[in-house]
Write a protein that holds these residues in place. Structure first.
Motif, PDB file in Angstrom:
ATOM      1  N   LYS A  19      48.154 -22.779  22.486  1.00  0.00           N
ATOM      2  CA  LYS A  19      48.320 -23.214  23.874  1.00  0.00           C
ATOM      3  C   LYS A  19      49.780 -23.253  24.307  1.00  0.00           C
ATOM      4  O   LYS A  19      50.067 -23.446  25.486  1.00  0.00           O
ATOM      5  CB  LYS A  19      47.724 -24.618  24.069  1.00  0.00           C
ATOM      6  N   PHE A  20      50.692 -23.114  23.350  1.00  0.00           N
ATOM      7  CA  PHE A  20      52.108 -23.306  23.647  1.00  0.00           C
ATOM      8  C   PHE A  20      52.912 -22.024  23.457  1.00  0.00           C
ATOM      9  O   PHE A  20      52.687 -21.268  22.515  1.00  0.00           O
ATOM     10  CB  PHE A  20      52.706 -24.391  22.754  1.00  0.00           C
ATOM     11  N   THR A  21      53.880 -21.811  24.332  1.00  0.00           N
ATOM     12  CA  THR A  21      54.846 -20.694  24.295  1.00  0.00           C
ATOM     13  C   THR A  21      54.157 -19.421  23.813  1.00  0.00           C
ATOM     14  O   THR A  21      53.191 -18.970  24.387  1.00  0.00           O
ATOM     15  CB  THR A  21      56.083 -21.051  23.433  1.00  0.00           C
ATOM     16  N   ALA A  22      54.663 -18.825  22.730  1.00  0.00           N
ATOM     17  CA  ALA A  22      54.098 -17.557  22.240  1.00  0.00           C
ATOM     18  C   ALA A  22      53.087 -17.779  21.124  1.00  0.00           C
ATOM     19  O   ALA A  22      52.752 -16.846  20.392  1.00  0.00           O
ATOM     20  CB  ALA A  22      55.220 -16.646  21.761  1.00  0.00           C
ATOM     21  N   GLY A  23      52.579 -18.986  20.981  1.00  0.00           N
ATOM     22  CA  GLY A  23      51.690 -19.314  19.877  1.00  0.00           C
ATOM     23  C   GLY A  23      50.442 -18.458  19.788  1.00  0.00           C
ATOM     24  O   GLY A  23      49.939 -18.182  18.702  1.00  0.00           O
ATOM     25  N   ALA A  24      49.927 -18.014  20.937  1.00  0.00           N
ATOM     26  CA  ALA A  24      48.702 -17.208  20.917  1.00  0.00           C
ATOM     27  C   ALA A  24      48.891 -15.924  20.115  1.00  0.00           C
ATOM     28  O   ALA A  24      47.919 -15.359  19.602  1.00  0.00           O
ATOM     29  CB  ALA A  24      48.267 -16.884  22.343  1.00  0.00           C
ATOM     30  N   GLY A  25      50.131 -15.480  19.977  1.00  0.00           N
ATOM     31  CA  GLY A  25      50.407 -14.266  19.220  1.00  0.00           C
ATOM     32  C   GLY A  25      50.261 -14.430  17.723  1.00  0.00           C
ATOM     33  O   GLY A  25      50.326 -13.441  16.979  1.00  0.00           O
ATOM     34  N   TRP A  26      50.048 -15.650  17.256  1.00  0.00           N
ATOM     35  CA  TRP A  26      49.915 -15.875  15.812  1.00  0.00           C
ATOM     36  C   TRP A  26      48.461 -15.810  15.351  1.00  0.00           C
ATOM     37  O   TRP A  26      48.149 -16.125  14.205  1.00  0.00           O
ATOM     38  CB  TRP A  26      50.498 -17.245  15.445  1.00  0.00           C
ATOM     39  N   SER A  27      47.573 -15.419  16.256  1.00  0.00           N
ATOM     40  CA  SER A  27      46.141 -15.494  15.958  1.00  0.00           C
ATOM     41  C   SER A  27      45.705 -14.536  14.872  1.00  0.00           C
ATOM     42  O   SER A  27      44.668 -14.750  14.241  1.00  0.00           O
ATOM     43  CB  SER A  27      45.331 -15.244  17.230  1.00  0.00           C
ATOM     44  N   TYR A  28      46.466 -13.458  14.628  1.00  0.00           N
ATOM     45  CA  TYR A  28      46.075 -12.556  13.542  1.00  0.00           C
ATOM     46  C   TYR A  28      46.075 -13.299  12.211  1.00  0.00           C
ATOM     47  O   TYR A  28      45.184 -13.129  11.385  1.00  0.00           O
ATOM     48  CB  TYR A  28      47.018 -11.352  13.453  1.00  0.00           C
ATOM     49  N   ASP A  29      47.072 -14.143  12.019  1.00  0.00           N
ATOM     50  CA  ASP A  29      47.145 -14.901  10.770  1.00  0.00           C
ATOM     51  C   ASP A  29      46.195 -16.086  10.756  1.00  0.00           C
ATOM     52  O   ASP A  29      45.562 -16.363   9.735  1.00  0.00           O
ATOM     53  CB  ASP A  29      48.575 -15.396  10.530  1.00  0.00           C
ATOM     54  N   TYR A  30      46.085 -16.789  11.878  1.00  0.00           N
ATOM     55  CA  TYR A  30      45.382 -18.065  11.881  1.00  0.00           C
ATOM     56  C   TYR A  30      43.955 -18.008  12.424  1.00  0.00           C
ATOM     57  O   TYR A  30      43.106 -18.800  12.002  1.00  0.00           O
ATOM     58  CB  TYR A  30      46.155 -19.090  12.722  1.00  0.00           C
ATOM     59  N   GLY A  31      43.673 -17.103  13.374  1.00  0.00           N
ATOM     60  CA  GLY A  31      42.471 -17.261  14.178  1.00  0.00           C
ATOM     61  C   GLY A  31      42.687 -18.421  15.136  1.00  0.00           C
ATOM     62  O   GLY A  31      43.686 -19.139  15.042  1.00  0.00           O
ATOM     63  N   THR A  32      41.763 -18.623  16.084  1.00  0.00           N
ATOM     64  CA  THR A  32      41.906 -19.757  17.001  1.00  0.00           C
ATOM     65  C   THR A  32      40.621 -20.569  17.028  1.00  0.00           C
ATOM     66  O   THR A  32      39.538 -20.082  16.684  1.00  0.00           O
ATOM     67  CB  THR A  32      42.222 -19.297  18.444  1.00  0.00           C
ATOM     68  N   ALA A  33      40.745 -21.800  17.490  1.00  0.00           N
ATOM     69  CA  ALA A  33      39.588 -22.699  17.552  1.00  0.00           C
ATOM     70  C   ALA A  33      38.573 -22.241  18.584  1.00  0.00           C
ATOM     71  O   ALA A  33      37.434 -22.723  18.587  1.00  0.00           O
ATOM     72  CB  ALA A  33      40.059 -24.116  17.877  1.00  0.00           C
ATOM     73  N   GLU A  34      38.948 -21.320  19.458  1.00  0.00           N
ATOM     74  CA  GLU A  34      38.022 -20.801  20.460  1.00  0.00           C
ATOM     75  C   GLU A  34      37.268 -19.566  19.978  1.00  0.00           C
ATOM     76  O   GLU A  34      36.327 -19.109  20.635  1.00  0.00           O
ATOM     77  CB  GLU A  34      38.781 -20.453  21.755  1.00  0.00           C
ATOM     78  N   ASP A  35      37.653 -18.994  18.840  1.00  0.00           N
ATOM     79  CA  ASP A  35      37.049 -17.737  18.372  1.00  0.00           C
ATOM     80  C   ASP A  35      35.564 -17.883  18.075  1.00  0.00           C
ATOM     81  O   ASP A  35      34.747 -17.056  18.466  1.00  0.00           O
ATOM     82  CB  ASP A  35      37.766 -17.225  17.120  1.00  0.00           C
ATOM     83  N   SER A  36      35.230 -18.914  17.326  1.00  0.00           N
ATOM     84  CA  SER A  36      33.845 -19.136  16.914  1.00  0.00           C
ATOM     85  C   SER A  36      33.736 -20.543  16.351  1.00  0.00           C
ATOM     86  O   SER A  36      34.744 -21.181  16.021  1.00  0.00           O
ATOM     87  CB  SER A  36      33.415 -18.128  15.846  1.00  0.00           C
TER      88      SER A  36
END
Length: 706
Positions: A590-607
């Motif tokens: 949700k912050f700054t460029a954090g969405a770009g880290w989703s390859y490593d982490y995934g996001t809580a909205e994915d599934s």
């Protein structure tokens, strides 16, 4: 190294006492606590310290109180100032960079020892006179404004440099006449994650985002990058949008111009892994040509030769390869190997008309020289086993430079002749440290699932493996970043006085290529933490350390590593240093460029499954009441707009509220600093003095050997 001992080893004379225990758990500053909850796939998740995400007056007041609380605690450590002075002493040596030529000058950077920022000097090729070109120490009163980038036009007559104020990722670009050093154009503002790519003498390309709304500069999302062209003599408001924005939305865009000035090359990505490549012929005109589609591979143009493009890629090559293709038909099915993939991870640079292939074998570098056809010219003899950087330069330069270092060898710069293959020392730092007195050994240990993981263990010769050696266990484990051996004066002091510094090359990094990286991403992320835990258990089982003498340390993604490890295994170590960490895994995107880290982490909205997995290790959400956590110093900065300080604030508030024993929980918040780059020398020394003194104090050391 002629310095007084920072601490005596356990076998000698220091006084051990229950330092943390003697300082009873004080009343920590009280953060505003609310009733905020979020719904994830039907699960309600409380976020009581949500207000700490906001730059409110209440948050500022709490931050000031936390700063005062931590400084008060640290001030009671009797040897804190002594350690700081010893750090200043060893830090005070001349640091010089490799030189580079631009036009009629040779440029280099130098720090006399304790200067806040390094200074850019230049020497005339004809006169040999040395003069200051740029002195970042004059950018701000306390040296907290740093030089981020410096770029020259091909003739070397014009230059543009970017500056970061207070460590922010938001930069300004200043344009000067490189000969007179006078500013010649208006300052370009609101620039972020950008290079500076000159096209001829008329202007340059740069990248930025729309500036977040007032009050959210340090936290607002930045997700649509734009490449602009600035023509000298015009206003920034007139700069031409070249790529990106609403038409081609990409989270990250990088623009570069080939050395022959023929091609404009744009790399576009939405995450930190995988990118598209676009190329435009500036000489013959025409639109951008897309080289590869989608974000399934990584590709980077490292050189051009006529119509041919040399692309460094992991397509069909998890350990990387170098390929060649004509720009007339550049799609991946036409790529041909120049330097093929091998069993070891490849890195490629270009200089003097050759390619230099750096192969990483168990985190140690091997270098080979190839011509442009891919023919091996020679294996390059290196000074030892360690980490190599450099081997880059302009096409026609015959002398290029590289640096060699490892954990017990200060970084030394070598000049290399591309034709003869001869290396000679160019600059060797005068550090008061003798590598012959130390051991740097590599071991392999077994992680929880049976995976073999390498680790470098560094210490002074004669150290007794009796479990009583203060030990720092440091790692990262993410984003394909490899931790290779590198010298640090902080670690030198730690080892000089009996400490052990251990670095495991855990999964999530790039030490063994894409497979190693992917094995530490998304729903395999816990492999990273298990590798780190297993490293600590190995050190304790072999007598290097014990729980009471072990500190966990990491920064950024490594801060997540420490936060997750200390909540999963609070019994593993006595001390923990989660630095500028990603600690709220449900909201990091949700912050700054954090969405770009989703390859490593995934996001809580994915599934639902991804949400549950993230929550199961998210440090902010895994702090439990009734648990005794390690003595912890959470490190962050008030201007960190990459990993926003709210991560650290919320984690600290949770720990302070729920800590079940007298081990202290401190928040060390640096003012006028960002994620780490560009800090002044005094800021770096201050942080490390606090880190070392806190670690020793919490390990039970009350006084240092005189």
């Amino acid at each position: 190294m002629k310095v007084k001992s920072i601490f005596a080893t356990a076998a000698v004379v220091f006084y051990v006492g229950a330092n943390a225990q003697s300082m009873s758990k004080s009343n920590y500053p009280k953060a505003i606590k609310g009733s905020q909850t979020d719904n994830y796939f039907g699960t309600q998740v409380a976020d009581p310290f949500r207000d700490l995400e906001n730059d409110s007056e209440a948050t500022k007041k709490w931050v000031d109180e936390e700063v005062a609380y931590s400084q008060n605690y640290l001030s009671k450590i009797p040897f804190r100032d002594q350690i700081k002075e010893q750090l200043r002493t060893i830090w005070n040596y001349e640091k010089i960079s490799a030189p580079f030529k631009e036009g009629d000058y040779t440029y280099f950077s130098k720090n006399n020892g304790l200067q806040a920022q390094s200074v850019i000097y230049r020497t005339g090729l004809k006169t040999k006179d040395i003069e200051v070109f740029l002195d970042p120490n004059k950018f701000s009163e306390k040296g907290t404004t740093s030089l981020s980038n410096l770029s020259f036009n091909k003739k070397g007559t014009l230059a543009a440099y970017s500056i970061s104020e207070g460590g922010s990722d938001w930069n300004k670009i200043i344009i000067i006449d490189a000969i007179t050093k006078k500013q010649i154009d208006e300052t370009i503002v609101d620039v972020k994650f950008s290079g500076i790519a000159w096209q001829g003498d008329e202007g340059f390309y740069y990248s930025s985002y729309d500036k977040p709304k007032e009050g959210t500069v340090l936290s607002g999302m930045t997700d649509k990058h734009k490449v602009y062209y600035h023509k000298l003599g015009t206003k920034q408001s007139e700069d031409q949008l070249i790529f990106g924005g609403e038409k081609t939305p990409r989270r990250y865009l990088t623009a570069g111009v080939s050395e022959d000035q023929r091609f404009l090359i744009v790399s576009g990505a939405n995450a930190t892994n995988g990118n598209e490549l676009y190329i435009k012929d500036l000489k013959n005109g025409g639109d951008f040509v897309q080289i590869n589609k989608g974000f399934d591979i990584n590709a980077n143009i490292v050189d051009t030769q006529g119509d041919d493009l040399f692309i460094f890629t992991d397509k069909d090559a998890p350990n990387m390869r170098l390929v060649k293709v004509s720009m007339k038909n550049p799609s991946p099915e036409n790529w041909k190997d120049v330097i093929p993939e091998t069993e070891n991870v490849l890195g490629v640079s270009e200089g003097g008309g050759y390619f230099f292939a750096t192969y990483m074998k168990d985190a140690i570098d091997i270098v080979k020289q190839f011509d442009k056809t891919g023919k091996l010219v020679r294996d390059i003899s290196l000074p030892g086993k360690g980490n190599i950087s450099g081997f880059g330069g302009k096409e026609k330069e015959k002398d290029i430079y590289y640096s060699f270092t490892n954990y017990i060898t200060p970084g030394t710069i070598y000049k290399y002749n591309v034709d003869s293959g001869k290396s000679e020392v160019y600059q060797k730092p005068n550090v008061k440290f003798n590598p012959e007195d130390y051991v740097s050994e590599q071991v392999f240990y077994t992680s929880k699932d049976g995976t073999k993981v390498p680790m470098m263990i560094n210490y002074k010769k004669g150290t007794k493996l009796n479990g009583k050696n203060p030990t720092i266990l440091y790692s990262y484990g993410g984003f394909n970043i490899s931790l290779q051996p590198a010298f640090s004066v902080v670690n030198a002091i730690w080892m000089e006085n009996g400490g052990i510094y251990a670095v495991p090359n855990i999964r999530g990094g790039g030490e063994y290529g894409k497979k190693w990286h992917d094995a530490g991403t998304k729903q395999q992320k816990k492999n990273v933490f298990e590798d780190f835990i297993a490293a600590g258990e190995y050190l304790q089982s072999k007598g290097y350390a014990s729980k009471e003498y072990m500190a966990l340390s990491g920064r950024s993604n490594g801060g997540l590593l420490v936060g997750a490890t200390m909540t999963m295994r609070p019994d593993l170590a006595k001390v923990a240093f989660p630095g500028v960490g990603v600690l709220d895994m449900l909201r990091y995107n949700k912050f700054t460029a954090g969405a770009g880290w989703s390859y490593d982490y995934g996001t809580a909205e994915d599934s639902k499954e991804m949400f549950e997995y993230l929550k199961s290790y998210s440090p902010v959400h895994q702090v439990k009441a009734g648990i005794c956590y390690p003595s912890t110093m959470i490190i962050t900065s008030d201007h960190d707009d990459r990993v926003v300080p709210a991560h650290s604030f919320k984690f600290g508030a949770e720990l302070q509220e729920k800590q079940a024993c007298s081990n202290p929980i401190l928040l060390r918040i640096e003012k006028n600093a960002g994620h780490g780059a560009g800090r002044s020398t005094e800021q770096v020394i201050g942080e490390n003095a606090d880190l070392l003194s806190f670690a020793l104090f919490e390990m039970g050391i009350k006084a240092l050997k005189k």
